[in-house]
Design a protein around this motif. Structure first.
Motif, PDB file in Angstrom:
ATOM      1  N   ALA A   1      32.257  44.207  41.934  1.00 34.65           N
ATOM      2  CA  ALA A   1      32.401  42.849  42.455  1.00 34.65           C
ATOM      3  C   ALA A   1      31.126  42.545  43.231  1.00 34.65           C
ATOM      4  CB  ALA A   1      33.621  42.769  43.359  1.00 34.65           C
TER       5      ALA A   1
ATOM      6  N   GLU B   1      28.465  39.822  45.316  1.00 35.93           N
ATOM      7  CA  GLU B   1      28.182  38.598  46.060  1.00 35.93           C
ATOM      8  C   GLU B   1      26.719  38.691  46.481  1.00 35.93           C
ATOM      9  OE1 GLU B   1      30.029  35.830  49.575  1.00 35.93           O
ATOM     10  OE2 GLU B   1      31.010  37.698  49.056  1.00 35.93           O
TER      11      GLU B   1
ATOM     12  N   PHE C   1      37.518  41.595  45.870  1.00 35.21           N
ATOM     13  CA  PHE C   1      37.328  41.598  44.428  1.00 35.21           C
ATOM     14  C   PHE C   1      37.610  40.249  43.778  1.00 35.21           C
ATOM     15  CE2 PHE C   1      38.943  41.947  40.164  1.00 35.21           C
ATOM     16  CZ  PHE C   1      37.899  42.605  39.542  1.00 35.21           C
TER      17      PHE C   1
ATOM     18  N   ALA D   1      35.036  37.383  44.328  1.00 39.41           N
ATOM     19  CA  ALA D   1      33.609  37.615  44.109  1.00 39.41           C
ATOM     20  C   ALA D   1      33.059  36.528  43.188  1.00 39.41           C
ATOM     21  CB  ALA D   1      33.391  38.989  43.475  1.00 39.41           C
TER      22      ALA D   1
ATOM     23  N   PHE E   1      30.468  39.450  38.665  1.00 40.44           N
ATOM     24  CA  PHE E   1      30.736  40.874  38.467  1.00 40.44           C
ATOM     25  C   PHE E   1      29.600  41.482  37.666  1.00 40.44           C
ATOM     26  CE2 PHE E   1      34.895  38.782  38.661  1.00 40.44           C
ATOM     27  CZ  PHE E   1      35.450  39.461  39.741  1.00 40.44           C
TER      28      PHE E   1
ATOM     29  N   ASN F   1      32.609  35.117  37.691  1.00 44.67           N
ATOM     30  CA  ASN F   1      34.042  35.315  37.859  1.00 44.67           C
ATOM     31  C   ASN F   1      34.765  34.279  37.007  1.00 44.67           C
ATOM     32  OD1 ASN F   1      36.720  35.408  38.782  1.00 44.67           O
ATOM     33  ND2 ASN F   1      36.096  35.905  40.856  1.00 44.67           N
TER      34      ASN F   1
ATOM     35  N   HIS G   1      40.225  33.267  39.628  1.00 47.15           N
ATOM     36  CA  HIS G   1      41.167  34.105  40.350  1.00 47.15           C
ATOM     37  C   HIS G   1      42.572  33.583  40.118  1.00 47.15           C
ATOM     38  CE1 HIS G   1      43.160  35.499  44.178  1.00 47.15           C
ATOM     39  NE2 HIS G   1      42.725  36.614  43.649  1.00 47.15           N
TER      40      HIS G   1
ATOM     41  N   VAL H   1      36.687  49.988  38.771  1.00 44.87           N
ATOM     42  CA  VAL H   1      36.326  48.781  39.504  1.00 44.87           C
ATOM     43  C   VAL H   1      35.902  49.206  40.905  1.00 44.87           C
ATOM     44  CG1 VAL H   1      37.233  46.686  40.584  1.00 44.87           C
ATOM     45  CG2 VAL H   1      37.835  47.220  38.233  1.00 44.87           C
TER      46      VAL H   1
ATOM     47  N   ALA I   1      34.778  47.653  44.663  1.00 43.72           N
ATOM     48  CA  ALA I   1      34.773  46.453  45.509  1.00 43.72           C
ATOM     49  C   ALA I   1      34.972  46.866  46.957  1.00 43.72           C
ATOM     50  CB  ALA I   1      35.886  45.502  45.084  1.00 43.72           C
TER      51      ALA I   1
ATOM     52  N   SER J   1      44.783  39.895  42.195  1.00 51.85           N
ATOM     53  CA  SER J   1      43.656  39.509  41.342  1.00 51.85           C
ATOM     54  C   SER J   1      44.067  39.319  39.921  1.00 51.85           C
ATOM     55  CB  SER J   1      42.584  40.563  41.406  1.00 51.85           C
ATOM     56  OG  SER J   1      41.999  40.576  42.678  1.00 51.85           O
TER      57      SER J   1
END
Length: 127
Positions: free
Chosen positions: A6, A8, A16, A19, A22, A40, A43, A60, A62, A127
């Motif tokens: 994830a 930023e 996550f 974000a 990715f 992304n 969400h 994953v 995050a 998520s």
């Protein structure tokens, strides 16, 4: 294996599901063979675990993730590594070198609908 971070900016995102983007990194023999930054896709509860499972994601990484999202990733056979902070490059290097140290989720939603340590900054609960 395919690892999803994830992202930023140039850092691992604190939550996550929220974000902005990715990084998908294909790792082979402890080295990144291919990387792709993807926005992304949105969400929505339960969507991201299924979406990334179809892409072959195995792990994953995050800063944090709600407990329901963690359960959904696990149900899709995806390992979540949480409590991770730092630059994307440092974290990816640490993962490849088997020295990435996870910690408590930075977005612990707590019990009974509380937001715990994220203080409500994370928004939704899955998520």
């Amino acid at each position: 294996m395919k690892v999803l971070l994830a992202v930023e900016g140039e850092r691992v995102a604190a939550h996550f599901g929220h974000a902005p983007s990715f990084l998908i990194a294909e790792i082979e023999d402890g080295r990144v063979k291919h990387r792709e930054l993807v926005p992304n896709p949105g969400h929505r509860p339960g969507f991201l675990p299924a979406y990334f499972s179809q892409m072959g994601i195995t792990h994953v990484i995050a800063g944090g993730m709600g407990p329901r999202a963690q359960e959904l990733f696990q149900a899709h056979g995806i390992t979540t590594i949480l409590g991770v902070q730092g630059s994307v490059e440092e974290v990816l290097r640490a993962f490849c070198d088997n020295r990435l140290v996870p910690g408590p989720s930075l977005c612990d939603h707590g019990q009974e609908g509380t937001h715990g340590s994220c203080g409500g900054r994370c928004g939704g609960h899955s998520s």
